[in-house]
Scaffold this motif. Structure first.
Motif, PDB file in Angstrom:
ATOM      1  N   ASN A   5      31.776  28.033 -15.238  1.00 25.99           N
ATOM      2  CA  ASN A   5      32.611  28.541 -14.138  1.00 25.99           C
ATOM      3  C   ASN A   5      31.796  29.403 -13.173  1.00 25.99           C
ATOM      4  OD1 ASN A   5      34.878  27.306 -15.138  1.00 25.99           O
ATOM      5  ND2 ASN A   5      35.603  29.104 -16.278  1.00 25.99           N
ATOM      6  N   PHE A   6      30.953  30.247 -13.748  1.00 30.49           N
ATOM      7  CA  PHE A   6      30.176  31.122 -12.857  1.00 30.49           C
ATOM      8  C   PHE A   6      29.196  30.329 -12.003  1.00 30.49           C
ATOM      9  CE2 PHE A   6      26.679  33.937 -11.768  1.00 30.49           C
ATOM     10  CZ  PHE A   6      27.372  34.992 -11.215  1.00 30.49           C
ATOM     11  N   LEU A   7      28.572  29.332 -12.646  1.00 27.10           N
ATOM     12  CA  LEU A   7      27.647  28.512 -11.855  1.00 27.10           C
ATOM     13  C   LEU A   7      28.380  27.768 -10.739  1.00 27.10           C
ATOM     14  CD1 LEU A   7      25.319  27.135 -14.692  1.00 27.10           C
ATOM     15  CD2 LEU A   7      24.850  28.931 -13.031  1.00 27.10           C
ATOM     16  N   ILE A   8      29.589  27.277 -11.081  1.00 23.00           N
ATOM     17  CA  ILE A   8      30.393  26.619 -10.026  1.00 23.00           C
ATOM     18  C   ILE A   8      30.749  27.617  -8.928  1.00 23.00           C
ATOM     19  CG2 ILE A   8      32.610  25.523  -9.564  1.00 23.00           C
ATOM     20  CD1 ILE A   8      32.443  24.299 -12.377  1.00 23.00           C
ATOM     21  N   LEU A   9      31.094  28.835  -9.362  1.00 23.52           N
ATOM     22  CA  LEU A   9      31.447  29.851  -8.360  1.00 23.52           C
ATOM     23  C   LEU A   9      30.240  30.183  -7.472  1.00 23.52           C
ATOM     24  CD1 LEU A   9      33.597  31.774  -7.262  1.00 23.52           C
ATOM     25  CD2 LEU A   9      32.831  33.471  -8.945  1.00 23.52           C
ATOM     26  N   VAL A  10      29.069  30.220  -8.122  1.00 22.54           N
ATOM     27  CA  VAL A  10      27.857  30.453  -7.312  1.00 22.54           C
ATOM     28  C   VAL A  10      27.711  29.364  -6.263  1.00 22.54           C
ATOM     29  CG1 VAL A  10      25.335  30.456  -7.387  1.00 22.54           C
ATOM     30  CG2 VAL A  10      26.635  31.748  -9.085  1.00 22.54           C
ATOM     31  N   ILE A  16      30.095  27.417  -5.036  1.00 19.25           N
ATOM     32  CA  ILE A  16      31.175  27.513  -4.034  1.00 19.25           C
ATOM     33  C   ILE A  16      30.860  28.598  -3.000  1.00 19.25           C
ATOM     34  CG2 ILE A  16      33.583  28.192  -3.709  1.00 19.25           C
ATOM     35  CD1 ILE A  16      34.207  26.845  -6.385  1.00 19.25           C
ATOM     36  N   LEU A  17      30.512  29.773  -3.509  1.00 18.89           N
ATOM     37  CA  LEU A  17      30.252  30.864  -2.567  1.00 18.89           C
ATOM     38  C   LEU A  17      28.997  30.598  -1.737  1.00 18.89           C
ATOM     39  CD1 LEU A  17      31.163  34.063  -4.625  1.00 18.89           C
ATOM     40  CD2 LEU A  17      32.533  32.811  -2.967  1.00 18.89           C
ATOM     41  N   THR A  27      39.735  33.340 -14.955  1.00 22.38           N
ATOM     42  CA  THR A  27      38.493  33.083 -14.205  1.00 22.38           C
ATOM     43  C   THR A  27      38.686  31.962 -13.208  1.00 22.38           C
ATOM     44  OG1 THR A  27      37.176  33.826 -16.081  1.00 22.38           O
ATOM     45  CG2 THR A  27      36.068  32.456 -14.442  1.00 22.38           C
ATOM     46  N   MET A  62      38.190  32.166  -9.299  1.00 26.89           N
ATOM     47  CA  MET A  62      37.358  31.208  -8.559  1.00 26.89           C
ATOM     48  C   MET A  62      38.136  30.592  -7.410  1.00 26.89           C
ATOM     49  SD  MET A  62      35.493  29.342 -11.770  1.00 26.89           S
ATOM     50  CE  MET A  62      34.896  28.005 -10.780  1.00 26.89           C
ATOM     51  N   PRO A 111      22.631  34.219  -3.407  1.00 21.97           N
ATOM     52  CA  PRO A 111      23.791  33.536  -4.022  1.00 21.97           C
ATOM     53  C   PRO A 111      24.056  34.003  -5.453  1.00 21.97           C
ATOM     54  CG  PRO A 111      22.413  31.972  -2.861  1.00 21.97           C
ATOM     55  CD  PRO A 111      21.663  33.255  -2.874  1.00 21.97           C
ATOM     56  N   GLU A 152      32.725  29.930 -19.277  1.00 16.22           N
ATOM     57  CA  GLU A 152      32.462  31.008 -18.307  1.00 16.22           C
ATOM     58  C   GLU A 152      31.120  30.798 -17.603  1.00 16.22           C
ATOM     59  OE1 GLU A 152      34.066  33.455 -16.979  1.00 16.22           O
ATOM     60  OE2 GLU A 152      35.917  32.973 -18.075  1.00 16.22           O
ATOM     61  N   ILE A 153      30.142  30.329 -18.416  1.00 18.73           N
ATOM     62  CA  ILE A 153      28.832  30.056 -17.774  1.00 18.73           C
ATOM     63  C   ILE A 153      28.986  28.971 -16.716  1.00 18.73           C
ATOM     64  CG2 ILE A 153      26.543  29.103 -18.220  1.00 18.73           C
ATOM     65  CD1 ILE A 153      26.590  30.533 -20.916  1.00 18.73           C
ATOM     66  N   LEU A 180      23.274  34.248 -18.461  1.00 21.97           N
ATOM     67  CA  LEU A 180      22.849  33.703 -17.168  1.00 21.97           C
ATOM     68  C   LEU A 180      21.787  34.582 -16.523  1.00 21.97           C
ATOM     69  CD1 LEU A 180      26.205  32.445 -15.585  1.00 21.97           C
ATOM     70  CD2 LEU A 180      24.237  31.072 -16.281  1.00 21.97           C
ATOM     71  N   THR A 189      27.029  36.730  -6.002  1.00 25.33           N
ATOM     72  CA  THR A 189      28.168  36.215  -6.771  1.00 25.33           C
ATOM     73  C   THR A 189      28.427  37.078  -8.002  1.00 25.33           C
ATOM     74  OG1 THR A 189      27.607  33.996  -6.001  1.00 25.33           O
ATOM     75  CG2 THR A 189      29.115  34.153  -7.855  1.00 25.33           C
TER      76      THR A 189
END
Lengths: 249, 228
Positions: free
Chosen positions: A14-19, A21-22, B22, B26, B75, A11-12, B112, B79
């Protein structure tokens, strides 16, 4: 309620990847277009402000120019006013001079007209006076008056200057010259003799004589020798009197 | 309601349904972002206006707390808002469960946030300068600072997990007891709760990060004022 560490780690990630991407496909493009639009707006605002400042400068320049024009116009108007005033004074002076000249001319004409009227009146008066005198004298004239006039003429001939005598003699010396004697009434012989003797003495020669009668003479005699006429009669004297008075006036 | 259903294995890693969901989120967000921003122009249409409004709203919210650092934080904070909101709402789809109903997910997000607080704090004032703020106003407060760092991170994770999990559990129980249409008001409450929790999670993260950055800025300002 337990933690799956694999899910936790994924999840960490994935979230960083999502950050990423966005950030790559969403925030940056949108913020970029917003920034570009804002920059365009600011540029347009700056351009508009520059145009406004330029317009204000032009407006100020225009106002200054208008003020200058106004000043020049006021100066030109004042100058024109002075010229108009000067020209008006000049024209008024010219008009006044013309009026004065016209008035003087009218005064002269009027004076001349009055003189002419007076002269005409005098002439008429003299003519009437002469006519009246002639009528009176014609009633009083007779042979005795003629002889007295002849005696007066003889006396006047004796008082002529040498120059006058010489002039008459010169005229009488020309060939064919006769002496014409005009009387109002027939002149008696004694008077004719005295007149002839006096003329012969003045002319220094005896000229042929021609007698004539003219009642308009009223009384007295008129002697013509060539170009010369000797007046010794009432009619001519009245005319001389009238003419003398007219000349004197 | 911890979801530990393993969908498949990827080598030694057991990929759970939460991770697959998830990934789906994404993919969905990535495609949506690409679709929404593929034809951006200076003369925006309705979709671009909506997208710019969302981004501007998030940017303004961050700018309200950190006027100079909004571009840097957008960002991460943005996000968080988007992901947590979509993840919360995913539970409304039949057959799917909200990833945020998993403590593993919320703990990961909280971790995070925890790391980002220190990351942005160190980036703002440097490592030593950032660590120095734990000693202010007095070194005696250092243990409390450390406890606060851990407790607020745990609270961040548990708050989101507890709210979302409880909502889904309550909806499931009402559905089992009352029937088909009765849980609808509860699902509407779920929508509101999803938005509120996403907002709270992002705002708390923003507050923590801005607190770290502004504490350094405050110290710098006070030092500058003392120097002058």
């Amino acid at each position: 309620m337990e933690v799956d560490w694999t899910t936790f780690a994924l999840e960490i990630i994935n979230f960083l990847i999502l950050v990423w991407i966005l950030k790559r496909f969403f925030y940056h493009p949108v913020l970029d277009v917003i920034a570009r639009r804002r920059a365009g707006i600011e540029k347009e605002m700056a351009d508009a402000k520059a145009v406004e400042e330029k317009a204000q400068a032009l407006e100020q320049q225009y106002e200054n120019r208008l003020a200058d024009w106004e000043k020049e116009r006021e100066g030109a108007r004042a100058k024109l006013g002075e010229e108009i005033s000067r020209e008006r004074e000049h024209q008024m002076a010219a008009v006044a001079a013309a009026v004065e000249a016209e008035r003087e001319r009218n005064r002269v004409l009027d004076e001349r007209h009055r003189q002419e009227l007076r002269r005409t009146a005098e002439e008429q008066a003299l003519a009437q006076g002469a006519a009246f005198s002639a009528r009176v004298l014609s009633r009083l004239a007779d042979a005795g008056l003629d002889e007295r006039i002849v005696e007066t003429m003889v006396a006047d001939l004796q008082r002529l200057t040498l120059e006058q005598r010489q002039t008459l003699a010169t005229s009488a010396a020309e060939a064919g010259v006769k002496m014409h004697i005009v009387t109002a009434r027939p002149l008696r012989d004694a008077a004719q003799a005295r007149l002839s003797a006096a003329m012969t003495e003045v002319l220094q020669r005896a000229l042929p004589q021609e007698y004539a009668i003219d009642e308009s003479l009223i009384g007295g005699v008129r002697v013509t020798i060539g170009p010369w006429v000797l007046h010794a009669n009432l009619s001519d004297d009245l005319q001389f009197f009238a003419g003398g008075v007219r000349r004197a006036s | 309601m911890e979801s530990a259903v393993v969908v498949f294995h990827l080598g030694p890693l057991a990929i759970t349904a939460t991770v697959v969901t998830t990934w789906g989120i994404m993919l969905l967000l990535g495609l949506a972002a690409w679709f929404a921003t593929r034809r951006l122009s200076l003369d925006p249409g309705p979709l671009q206006t909506l997208v710019e409004g969302i981004v501007s709203a998030m940017d303004n919210a961050i700018r309200g707390m950190l006027p100079q650092r909004s571009q840097m934080l957008l960002p991460f904070i943005g996000t968080l808002w988007i992901y947590v909101l979509v993840a919360n709402l995913t539970g409304l789809i039949p057959g799917l469960s909200s990833p945020t109903a998993s403590l593993s997910v919320t703990a990961g997000l909280a971790l995070l946030v925890f790391l980002s607080v220190h990351w942005y704090g160190v980036r703002s004032e440097g490592f030593v300068g950032y660590l120095r703020h734990y000693l202010r106003p007095s070194p005696i407060l250092l243990p409390f600072h450390l406890i606060s760092e851990v407790s607020r991170t745990v609270a961040l994770a548990v708050r989101l997990f507890g709210n979302v999990m409880s909502l889904e559990l309550a909806a499931l129980l009402v559905l089992l007891v009352a029937g088909l249409l009765v849980p609808v008001p509860l699902l509407m409450l779920h929508v509101i709760e999803a938005v509120v929790q996403a907002y709270i999670f992002g705002v708390l993260a923003l507050v923590y990060i801005s607190g770290a950055m502004q504490s350094q800025q405050t110290v710098s300002d006070s030092n500058e004022e003392g120097g002058t």
